[in-house]
Design a protein around this motif. Structure first.
Motif, PDB file in Angstrom:
ATOM      1  N   TYR A  31       0.814  -1.217   0.000  1.00  0.00           N
ATOM      2  CA  TYR A  31       0.000   0.000   0.000  1.00  0.00           C
ATOM      3  C   TYR A  31       0.847   1.266   0.000  1.00  0.00           C
ATOM      4  O   TYR A  31       0.480   2.271  -0.615  1.00  0.00           O
ATOM      5  N   PHE A  32       2.000   1.227   0.687  1.00  0.00           N
ATOM      6  CA  PHE A  32       2.827   2.434   0.819  1.00  0.00           C
ATOM      7  C   PHE A  32       4.188   2.327   0.123  1.00  0.00           C
ATOM      8  O   PHE A  32       4.614   3.256  -0.562  1.00  0.00           O
ATOM      9  N   ILE A  33       4.899   1.210   0.315  1.00  0.00           N
ATOM     10  CA  ILE A  33       6.286   1.105  -0.140  1.00  0.00           C
ATOM     11  C   ILE A  33       6.384   1.017  -1.666  1.00  0.00           C
ATOM     12  O   ILE A  33       6.992   1.873  -2.326  1.00  0.00           O
ATOM     13  N   ILE A  34       5.800  -0.007  -2.256  1.00  0.00           N
ATOM     14  CA  ILE A  34       5.969  -0.254  -3.694  1.00  0.00           C
ATOM     15  C   ILE A  34       5.322   0.830  -4.563  1.00  0.00           C
ATOM     16  O   ILE A  34       5.944   1.280  -5.536  1.00  0.00           O
ATOM     17  N   PRO A  35       4.108   1.302  -4.256  1.00  0.00           N
ATOM     18  CA  PRO A  35       3.518   2.344  -5.125  1.00  0.00           C
ATOM     19  C   PRO A  35       4.341   3.628  -5.188  1.00  0.00           C
ATOM     20  O   PRO A  35       4.264   4.371  -6.167  1.00  0.00           O
ATOM     21  N   ASN A  36       5.151   3.875  -4.145  1.00  0.00           N
ATOM     22  CA  ASN A  36       5.957   5.097  -4.105  1.00  0.00           C
ATOM     23  C   ASN A  36       7.433   4.826  -4.376  1.00  0.00           C
ATOM     24  O   ASN A  36       8.276   5.691  -4.167  1.00  0.00           O
ATOM     25  N   GLN A  37       7.751   3.604  -4.813  1.00  0.00           N
ATOM     26  CA  GLN A  37       9.119   3.195  -5.142  1.00  0.00           C
ATOM     27  C   GLN A  37      10.089   3.451  -3.993  1.00  0.00           C
ATOM     28  O   GLN A  37      11.206   3.926  -4.189  1.00  0.00           O
ATOM     29  N   LEU A  38       9.656   3.107  -2.792  1.00  0.00           N
ATOM     30  CA  LEU A  38      10.539   3.137  -1.635  1.00  0.00           C
ATOM     31  C   LEU A  38      11.172   1.757  -1.486  1.00  0.00           C
ATOM     32  O   LEU A  38      10.931   0.852  -2.284  1.00  0.00           O
ATOM     33  N   MET A  39      11.984   1.572  -0.449  1.00  0.00           N
ATOM     34  CA  MET A  39      12.711   0.325  -0.273  1.00  0.00           C
ATOM     35  C   MET A  39      12.507  -0.214   1.135  1.00  0.00           C
ATOM     36  O   MET A  39      11.900   0.418   1.991  1.00  0.00           O
ATOM     37  N   GLY A 161      22.053  -7.652  15.487  1.00  0.00           N
ATOM     38  CA  GLY A 161      21.832  -6.282  15.026  1.00  0.00           C
ATOM     39  C   GLY A 161      22.867  -5.850  14.006  1.00  0.00           C
ATOM     40  O   GLY A 161      22.541  -5.213  12.996  1.00  0.00           O
ATOM     41  N   GLN A 162      24.127  -6.200  14.231  1.00  0.00           N
ATOM     42  CA  GLN A 162      25.193  -5.829  13.306  1.00  0.00           C
ATOM     43  C   GLN A 162      25.041  -6.539  11.966  1.00  0.00           C
ATOM     44  O   GLN A 162      25.249  -5.942  10.907  1.00  0.00           O
ATOM     45  N   ILE A 163      24.668  -7.812  11.995  1.00  0.00           N
ATOM     46  CA  ILE A 163      24.496  -8.570  10.755  1.00  0.00           C
ATOM     47  C   ILE A 163      23.344  -8.000   9.941  1.00  0.00           C
ATOM     48  O   ILE A 163      23.465  -7.762   8.732  1.00  0.00           O
ATOM     49  N   ILE A 164      22.221  -7.772  10.604  1.00  0.00           N
ATOM     50  CA  ILE A 164      21.044  -7.244   9.912  1.00  0.00           C
ATOM     51  C   ILE A 164      21.333  -5.864   9.339  1.00  0.00           C
ATOM     52  O   ILE A 164      20.959  -5.550   8.202  1.00  0.00           O
ATOM     53  N   ASP A 168      21.225  -4.811   5.410  1.00  0.00           N
ATOM     54  CA  ASP A 168      20.314  -3.738   4.998  1.00  0.00           C
ATOM     55  C   ASP A 168      21.048  -2.644   4.228  1.00  0.00           C
ATOM     56  O   ASP A 168      20.544  -2.126   3.227  1.00  0.00           O
ATOM     57  N   VAL A 169      22.250  -2.294   4.702  1.00  0.00           N
ATOM     58  CA  VAL A 169      23.032  -1.257   4.027  1.00  0.00           C
ATOM     59  C   VAL A 169      23.378  -1.703   2.608  1.00  0.00           C
ATOM     60  O   VAL A 169      23.273  -0.930   1.643  1.00  0.00           O
ATOM     61  N   ILE A 170      23.784  -2.967   2.442  1.00  0.00           N
ATOM     62  CA  ILE A 170      24.143  -3.484   1.114  1.00  0.00           C
ATOM     63  C   ILE A 170      22.934  -3.465   0.182  1.00  0.00           C
ATOM     64  O   ILE A 170      23.023  -3.019  -0.975  1.00  0.00           O
ATOM     65  N   ILE A 171      21.800  -3.943   0.678  1.00  0.00           N
ATOM     66  CA  ILE A 171      20.612  -4.043  -0.173  1.00  0.00           C
ATOM     67  C   ILE A 171      20.077  -2.665  -0.536  1.00  0.00           C
ATOM     68  O   ILE A 171      19.759  -2.390  -1.708  1.00  0.00           O
ATOM     69  N   ILE A 172      19.974  -1.783   0.440  1.00  0.00           N
ATOM     70  CA  ILE A 172      19.464  -0.445   0.159  1.00  0.00           C
ATOM     71  C   ILE A 172      20.436   0.308  -0.749  1.00  0.00           C
ATOM     72  O   ILE A 172      20.031   1.072  -1.630  1.00  0.00           O
ATOM     73  N   GLY A 173      21.742   0.067  -0.568  1.00  0.00           N
ATOM     74  CA  GLY A 173      22.724   0.688  -1.452  1.00  0.00           C
ATOM     75  C   GLY A 173      22.578   0.192  -2.883  1.00  0.00           C
ATOM     76  O   GLY A 173      22.664   0.976  -3.842  1.00  0.00           O
ATOM     77  N   ALA A 174      22.312  -1.113  -3.047  1.00  0.00           N
ATOM     78  CA  ALA A 174      22.142  -1.678  -4.397  1.00  0.00           C
ATOM     79  C   ALA A 174      20.912  -1.110  -5.088  1.00  0.00           C
ATOM     80  O   ALA A 174      20.857  -1.046  -6.320  1.00  0.00           O
ATOM     81  N   ILE A 184      15.830   6.867  -1.559  1.00  0.00           N
ATOM     82  CA  ILE A 184      16.601   6.172  -0.528  1.00  0.00           C
ATOM     83  C   ILE A 184      16.522   6.938   0.792  1.00  0.00           C
ATOM     84  O   ILE A 184      16.375   6.345   1.871  1.00  0.00           O
ATOM     85  N   LEU A 185      16.611   8.265   0.711  1.00  0.00           N
ATOM     86  CA  LEU A 185      16.525   9.081   1.924  1.00  0.00           C
ATOM     87  C   LEU A 185      15.144   8.951   2.569  1.00  0.00           C
ATOM     88  O   LEU A 185      15.030   8.864   3.797  1.00  0.00           O
ATOM     89  N   TYR A 186      14.104   8.922   1.757  1.00  0.00           N
ATOM     90  CA  TYR A 186      12.759   8.709   2.301  1.00  0.00           C
ATOM     91  C   TYR A 186      12.646   7.302   2.905  1.00  0.00           C
ATOM     92  O   TYR A 186      11.965   7.100   3.911  1.00  0.00           O
ATOM     93  N   THR A 187      13.317   6.341   2.276  1.00  0.00           N
ATOM     94  CA  THR A 187      13.331   4.983   2.818  1.00  0.00           C
ATOM     95  C   THR A 187      13.954   4.954   4.204  1.00  0.00           C
ATOM     96  O   THR A 187      13.464   4.264   5.111  1.00  0.00           O
ATOM     97  N   LEU A 188      15.050   5.693   4.388  1.00  0.00           N
ATOM     98  CA  LEU A 188      15.698   5.736   5.705  1.00  0.00           C
ATOM     99  C   LEU A 188      14.760   6.314   6.767  1.00  0.00           C
ATOM    100  O   LEU A 188      14.784   5.884   7.922  1.00  0.00           O
ATOM    101  N   VAL A 189      13.935   7.274   6.381  1.00  0.00           N
ATOM    102  CA  VAL A 189      12.927   7.800   7.306  1.00  0.00           C
ATOM    103  C   VAL A 189      11.952   6.695   7.702  1.00  0.00           C
ATOM    104  O   VAL A 189      11.634   6.515   8.887  1.00  0.00           O
ATOM    105  N   ALA A 190      11.486   5.937   6.713  1.00  0.00           N
ATOM    106  CA  ALA A 190      10.552   4.845   6.985  1.00  0.00           C
ATOM    107  C   ALA A 190      11.184   3.777   7.873  1.00  0.00           C
ATOM    108  O   ALA A 190      10.547   3.266   8.804  1.00  0.00           O
ATOM    109  N   VAL A 191      12.455   3.450   7.616  1.00  0.00           N
ATOM    110  CA  VAL A 191      13.155   2.440   8.413  1.00  0.00           C
ATOM    111  C   VAL A 191      13.301   2.909   9.866  1.00  0.00           C
ATOM    112  O   VAL A 191      13.092   2.129  10.810  1.00  0.00           O
ATOM    113  N   PHE A 192      13.639   4.187  10.047  1.00  0.00           N
ATOM    114  CA  PHE A 192      13.791   4.711  11.405  1.00  0.00           C
ATOM    115  C   PHE A 192      12.460   4.681  12.149  1.00  0.00           C
ATOM    116  O   PHE A 192      12.389   4.223  13.310  1.00  0.00           O
TER     117      PHE A 192
END
Length: 291
Positions: A31-39, A161-164, A168-174, A184-192
């Motif tokens: 409903y929120f992530i994919i329609p707005n091309q977030l990650m 926590g370190q592994i996850i 996450d950094v690798i995948i979001i970077g890709a 990506i910056l909006y994604t970081l807001v959602a993740v936080f």
């Protein structure tokens, strides 16, 4: 109620909330992530990337990527620890498929915006955090990196926590290959926001909790924790101020996903045990962060 009925009732009372949490999480993704091309991070992030790149349905890749990880986790971690993860994986795949069909049929109109992405990321974070928080609170996970993190944590003592975070950094970077930087910056807001909501649902702002358990059956409780949860336990000699009787206190630190499980183990041995649950600000050692 006989023992088999009690076991069935416990399974239903635990599996149903995990399925509800998976449904909320699946809804937030579609409903929120994919329609707005977030990650998103983890295996879910990989499924979203495959959807963006090749238009593959995420319910399918969620199931296909998590199935071998689930089987590996079952072999390494054991059935008892991984069973409710299977419920989470199955429910997530099911509800992703169901909501995708409902969206395609026009029964659900997704939230898509051209300008106000901060609103989309805020609501995405709240929805995803609510779903995962419910899943974690009842002892489940949605699979993926959580399984890998548990296995590597057991084998090498690395922090989950370190592994996850690293994955996450690798995948979001890709994902920069397919979506703009501002997304990506909006994604970081959602993740936080999601992480804060998960903490709120779990009734604590930290990744670990310390249990102090006072019971006449302390040695039995300690043995059960060691056997069932593979966590270190300390028995502390104590004397009751009123009774003047010597006894032991049990001290154990667990992750937030294990709070409910440990509480249930204590009650199964001594329903009248005095239990103190404290926030832990920083944890170093086996099963947590290594210094």
């Amino acid at each position: 109620m006989n023992s088999s009925s009690k076991v069935a009732s416990t399974i239903v009372k635990t599996a149903a909330p995990i399925m509800l949490g998976a449904a909320v999480y699946a809804f937030g993704l579609l409903y929120f992530i994919i329609p707005n091309q977030l990650m998103e991070g983890g295996v879910t992030g990989i499924t979203i990337l495959l959807n963006y790149a090749f238009n593959i349905p995420i319910f399918l890749t969620t199931l296909l990527l998590n199935l071998p990880l689930f089987l590996l986790g079952w072999k390494v971690l054991g059935g008892r620890q991984i069973a409710y993860t299977g419920v989470g994986i199955g429910a997530l795949s099911l509800f992703l498929w169901l909501f995708e069909r409902m969206i395609d049929a026009g029964w659900i109109v997704t939230f898509s915006t051209e300008h106000d992405f901060i609103l989309a990321s805020l609501y995405a974070g709240v929805t995803l955090g609510l779903g995962l928080g419910i899943v974690f609170r009842f002892g489940g996970t949605t699979g993926g990196v959580d399984i890998v993190a548990r296995i590597l944590g057991r084998k090498f003592g690395w922090s989950m926590g370190q592994i996850i975070l690293a994955v996450d950094v690798i995948i979001i970077g890709a994902s920069l290959l397919y979506i703009p930087r501002e997304k990506i910056l909006y994604t970081l807001v959602a993740v936080f926001i999601s992480s804060r909501v998960i903490d709120f649902i779990q009734e604590g702002a930290y990744a670990a909790k310390a249990f102090t358990i006072i019971s006449d059956d302390a040695p039995q409780i300690a043995d059960l924790i060691t056997a069932e949860m593979d966590r270190g336990v300390t028995l502390i000699p104590a004397i009751g101020a009123y009774s003047k009787q010597a006894k032991y206190m049990v001290y154990c630190v667990v992750s937030r996903q294990e709070i409910r499980r440990l509480s249930q183990l204590v009650k199964s041995v001594d329903a009248k045990a005095f239990v103190i649950i404290s926030d832990v600000h920083d944890v170093h050692g086996e099963g947590f962060r290594q210094t």
